[in-house]
Structures are given as C-alpha cells and as structure tokens.
Design a protein around this motif. Structure first.
Motif: not given
Length: 165
Positions: A44-59
């Motif tokens: 879920f955090a990875k999906g939120v990050a994608r929407a916020l424009g985060v390009t780094d890998t979320v772990v």
C-alpha cells in the motif's frame, strides 16, 4: 465519516487502489496503516508513493524505523513494529516527523495511536480468502477529510471487485 471498503484480488490491484488513495492525499496528511504481518501495508505504501511522484524504490522501514522519500510531495514512511516501549516511541520524535509539508505513513500506527494526531486516515488491510486477495477498509477521521470523502470513496472503487467485504 463512514468506513469505506474495497476488496482486491492481487498485489497489483492493492497497489492501484493505494495509488488512487495517494492521489487524494495532501501535504500534512497522516495515514495509519493497520494489519497483521503480510497484510500488504508496504505494498500500500508503494502505491501511495507512486501517486506522490516518488521514483525511489520503497521498502519496508522495519529496521530503520523511518524512511524519507522525495517526490512531487515529500513522503515519510514510518514502521513502529520494532518499538517496544513508550520511551522508544517518545524518542522517535513523531511530532517532528509528522509535518505540514509532507504525507506521513505509519505502519502499525494503531499501536501508537495515543501519540498520533487525532485527524488521520486509517487504512486497515486484511488477508482475503485467496492468497493475494485483501480486504481494505478506509476510515477518514477529522474535518480535513470532509471535502475529500467523495474522492476517497471513488479511489477505493478502482477495481471491479469493490464491495463490503
């Protein structure tokens, strides 16, 4: 506000719903991710990050406790699973982590709810009946969510498999 519910049948669908929820978030929002081990909090955090424009890998920040990401909007991802005492929670400095210029996600946030701001979006993830299925419940709390209730409801209807699980 009422609870909103969705059911996903894959990690990809969970990621998609999370991205749609992320698109509704604003700077200063606190999202509390609840659910057992393997429930999909980090997905879920990875999906939120994608929407916020985060390009780094979320772990998962399980061992580092706090990870910060740059994007269109800054994201702070916190995991309090390994914190054992109230002193450790206080030492974390959650007041400084949650700020008006970013979105903050707190995995296992229900465990430290007593130190978190009252206004928050609770996302509860539960294992579904099949391996990759998840039941997602969203509970927006506070006035800051009043004008986004419809957008949040629409975000949870991202797939054809939405319903009251």
């Amino acid at each position: 506000m009422n609870e909103l519910r969705a059911v996903t049948e894959s990690a990809l669908e969970t990621l998609e719903i999370a991205a749609r929820v992320g698109a509704v978030l604003r700077a200063g929002d606190l999202v509390v991710l609840e659910g057992g081990l393997g429930a999909g909090k980090t997905v879920f955090a990875k999906g939120v990050a994608r929407a916020l424009g985060v390009t780094d890998t979320v772990v998962s920040p399980t061992f580092t406790i706090v990870r910060e990401y740059r994007g269109r909007m800054p994201l702070v991802h916190v995991d309090v699973y390994r914190l054992d005492t109230i002193q450790e929670v206080e030492d974390l400095g959650i007041d400084e982590i949650i700020a008006d210029d970013r979105v903050t996600l707190v995995e296992w946030g229900d465990v430290i709810a007593f130190v978190l701001p009252a206004e928050r979006l609770i996302i509860r993830l539960e294992l579904g009946e099949r391996d990759d299925s998840r039941r997602i419940t969203a509970l927006p709390i506070g006035a800051r969510w009043a004008d986004r209730a419809d957008a949040l409801a629409a975000a949870l209807q991202a797939t054809a498999r939405v319903g009251g699980a």
